[in-house]
Enzyme design. Structure first.
Site, PDB file in Angstrom:
ATOM      1  N   SER A  76      -9.762   1.456   3.040  1.00 37.44           N
ATOM      2  CA  SER A  76      -8.952   2.264   2.165  1.00 37.44           C
ATOM      3  C   SER A  76      -7.893   1.492   1.384  1.00 37.44           C
ATOM      4  CB  SER A  76      -8.256   3.359   2.971  1.00 37.44           C
ATOM      5  OG  SER A  76      -7.344   2.778   3.884  1.00 37.44           O
ATOM      6  N   SER A  89      -9.712  -0.925   7.198  1.00 38.14           N
ATOM      7  CA  SER A  89      -9.174  -0.760   5.847  1.00 38.14           C
ATOM      8  C   SER A  89      -8.462  -1.974   5.251  1.00 38.14           C
ATOM      9  CB  SER A  89      -8.222   0.425   5.794  1.00 38.14           C
ATOM     10  OG  SER A  89      -8.966   1.602   5.709  1.00 38.14           O
ATOM     11  N   LYS A 131       0.843  -1.200   0.000  1.00 40.96           N
ATOM     12  CA  LYS A 131       0.000   0.000   0.000  1.00 40.96           C
ATOM     13  C   LYS A 131       0.876   1.248   0.000  1.00 40.96           C
ATOM     14  CE  LYS A 131      -3.933   1.859   2.715  1.00 40.96           C
ATOM     15  NZ  LYS A 131      -4.750   1.641   3.928  1.00 40.96           N
TER      16      LYS A 131
HETATM   17  N1  GLN Z   1     -12.953   3.292   6.336  1.00 42.30           N
HETATM   18  C1  GLN Z   1     -12.455   3.770   7.587  1.00 42.30           C
HETATM   19  C2  GLN Z   1     -12.221   5.256   7.519  1.00 42.30           C
HETATM   20  O1  GLN Z   1     -12.577   5.818   6.553  1.00 42.30           O
HETATM   21  C3  GLN Z   1     -11.226   3.037   7.962  1.00 42.30           C
HETATM   22  C4  GLN Z   1     -10.003   3.598   7.370  1.00 42.30           C
HETATM   23  C5  GLN Z   1      -8.795   2.788   7.691  1.00 42.30           C
HETATM   24  O2  GLN Z   1      -8.867   1.742   8.327  1.00 42.30           O
HETATM   25  N2  GLN Z   1      -7.660   3.312   7.308  1.00 42.30           N
HETATM   26  O3  GLN Z   1     -11.700   5.846   8.412  1.00 42.30           O
END
Ligand code: GLN
Length: 467
Positions: free
Chosen positions: A136, A160, A61
């Site tokens: 994400s 994420s 990532k």
């Molecule tokens: N979808 C969650 C957010 O928008 C989690 C993001 C993540 O785990 N980096 O914060």
């Protein structure tokens, strides 16, 4: 060679047995992925330097620093940023015979659940190109699901890794807070962030966790807790294992077919000899609210360093005749460099931390976080593992939620608690639902005790074999 279905362990054996050379492997994967990526866009960039084509290729990532490639966090403010040092996880991969194949797309600064907030274009779900891969770490999930990557690293602050793994039908593991060093991971919310894995099967997850786990003197939150051999513990069965099913995780508004799929998977455990126990995690209903106070508070502080001076994008050089004040450089660089979602969260975070609101929001949320931790501690007196859906729905359509942040935030409803409590959690593909003639994967989430990744991996492995 069936390029789309290569696993780490299987491919390592082929390399060790000299059935295949690393160069042949990288060449074939590179050519395949370059083509496939035109449609999926899971990768932001590939390792083009052929002298680095060594060992087992893995995708990472784009919020982890690897020397020799830019790290952008899919943000304009870090476009072309070249790291001067390397994340500990990258060092560990390289020391253990893996090579960085490319950097994957993500929501900007890991904020989002669909990868649509990337400044460099959306990623598509390989199971249905009209749908999001989740987020994400959507690029990592899509790369593994499409076969462009054997495996990938992601980061998980509120889901994420697990939510995109469930949307793309791969195995996603968020280890215990402190299990894996975060040195060289661009921080989002430091009390929640954890690096973890995307793999095609559970064995590969155990293999990778063996490599990336352990104490690191450069990360004061990393733990000295002993690292077991996760692979050796995988083959035990689940007879007598107590699996808790929290009633709060089957909610109104949950997709009915997805719910059925998850319930069937849990039933399957019974036939494998596990004991299913209904449990309660009573503060679950507050988890998302607590997360969306604490996370932005930490975001607003962590992202203060992107000030238009030390890193990436800056208007300094655009301003002629030296009339800009230092304040102008900060303000305009940040306003132009950050996209809508990071800006929204920086403002929210600044608000909940400001004088007069601190007690009402931040402090209160910290207290409720403790209640959530206590819920887990209590539950784990009665059960060994907790099983829930990973996400309330299968992959949604591109564009469906992007203009409504609150609806988007709801996709994290089942995943944020594990981050708030710091416990390990994994998403395992457990079936499919059909939508408009497309087969969409559904994920089962298995949550474990602190530092007990072994048990959730073992539970996942035996269900994977049975399914
Ligand atoms: N979808 C969650 C957010 O928008 C989690 C993001 C993540 O785990 N980096 O914060």
């Amino acid at each position: 060679m069936d390029i789309k279905n290569l696993t780490l362990i299987g491919t390592k054996k082929m390399l060790d047995d000299k059935e295949l050379s690393a160069r042949e492997l990288w060449r074939a994967l590179f050519d395949f992925a370059k083509k496939e990526n035109k449609e999926i866009h899971g990768f932001l960039r590939f390792q083009e330097d052929e002298s680095k084509w060594k060992g087992l290729p893995i995708a990472v990532k784009d919020n982890m620093l690897a020397v020799g490639m830019p790290t952008t966090c899919a943000s304009k403010i870090l476009e072309n940023y070249q790291p001067s040092y390397q994340a500990t996880v990258i060092d560990k991969l390289e020391k253990n015979g893996l090579g960085i194949f490319g950097k994957t797309n993500m929501d900007e600064f890991a904020m989002g659940s669909s990868t649509e907030s990337s400044a460099f274009g959306i990623t598509k779900n390989p199971h249905d190109l009209e749908r999001v891969p989740g987020g994400s770490s959507g690029g990592s999930a899509a790369a593994v699901a499409s076969g462009m990557a054997l495996a990938a690293l992601g980061s998980d602050t509120g889901g994420s890794i697990r939510q995109p793994a469930s949307f793309c039908g791969v195995v996603g593991l968020k280890p215990t807070y402190g299990r894996v060093s975060r040195y060289g991971l661009v921080a989002m919310a430091s009390s929640l962030d954890q690096i973890g894995t995307f793999t095609k099967d559970v064995k590969d997850a155990a293999y990778l966790l063996n490599i990336i786990s352990g104490f690191d003197k450069y990360d004061s939150t990393s733990s000295k807790e002993h690292v077991p051999n996760y692979l050796e513990l995988l083959d035990e069965d689940v007879k007598g294992l107590r699996i808790g099913v929290p009633k709060e995780y089957f909610i109104k508004g949950m997709d009915a077919d997805a719910e059925k799929t998850v319930r069937n998977a849990i039933k399957k455990y019974e036939s494998l000899g596990a004991e299913i126990v209904e449990i309660s995690l009573p503060h679950t209903e507050y988890a998302l609210a607590v997360y969306y106070i604490l996370m932005p508070a930490e975001v607003s502080s962590n992202l203060a360093r992107f000030d238009g001076i030390r890193y990436g994008y800056s208007i300094e050089r655009d301003l002629e005749n030296g009339n800009a004040t230092l304040d102008d450089v900060y303000k305009i660089s940040r306003a132009k460099g950050f996209g809508a979602e990071p800006r929204r969260r920086i403002m929210l975070g600044t608000f909940v931390l400001s004088h007069g609101y601190y007690d009402a929001y931040y402090l209160k949320a910290q207290k409720v976080r403790t209640k959530i931790i206590q819920d887990f501690n209590k539950a784990f007196e009665k059960v060994d593992v907790i099983a829930t859906p990973t996400s309330p729905t299968p992959a949604f359509k591109i564009g469906e939620k992007i203009s409504d942040p609150l609806t988007m935030y709801l996709s994290d409803i089942f995943t944020v608690s594990a981050n708030l409590a710091g416990v390990p959690a994994l998403s395992l593909p457990c079936g499919i639902v059909e939508r408009e003639g497309k087969k969409l994967p559904v994920g089962l989430q298995l949550i474990g005790k602190h530092f007990d990744e072994s048990t959730i991996l073992r539970a996942a492995h035996s269900l994977e074999q049975a399914l």
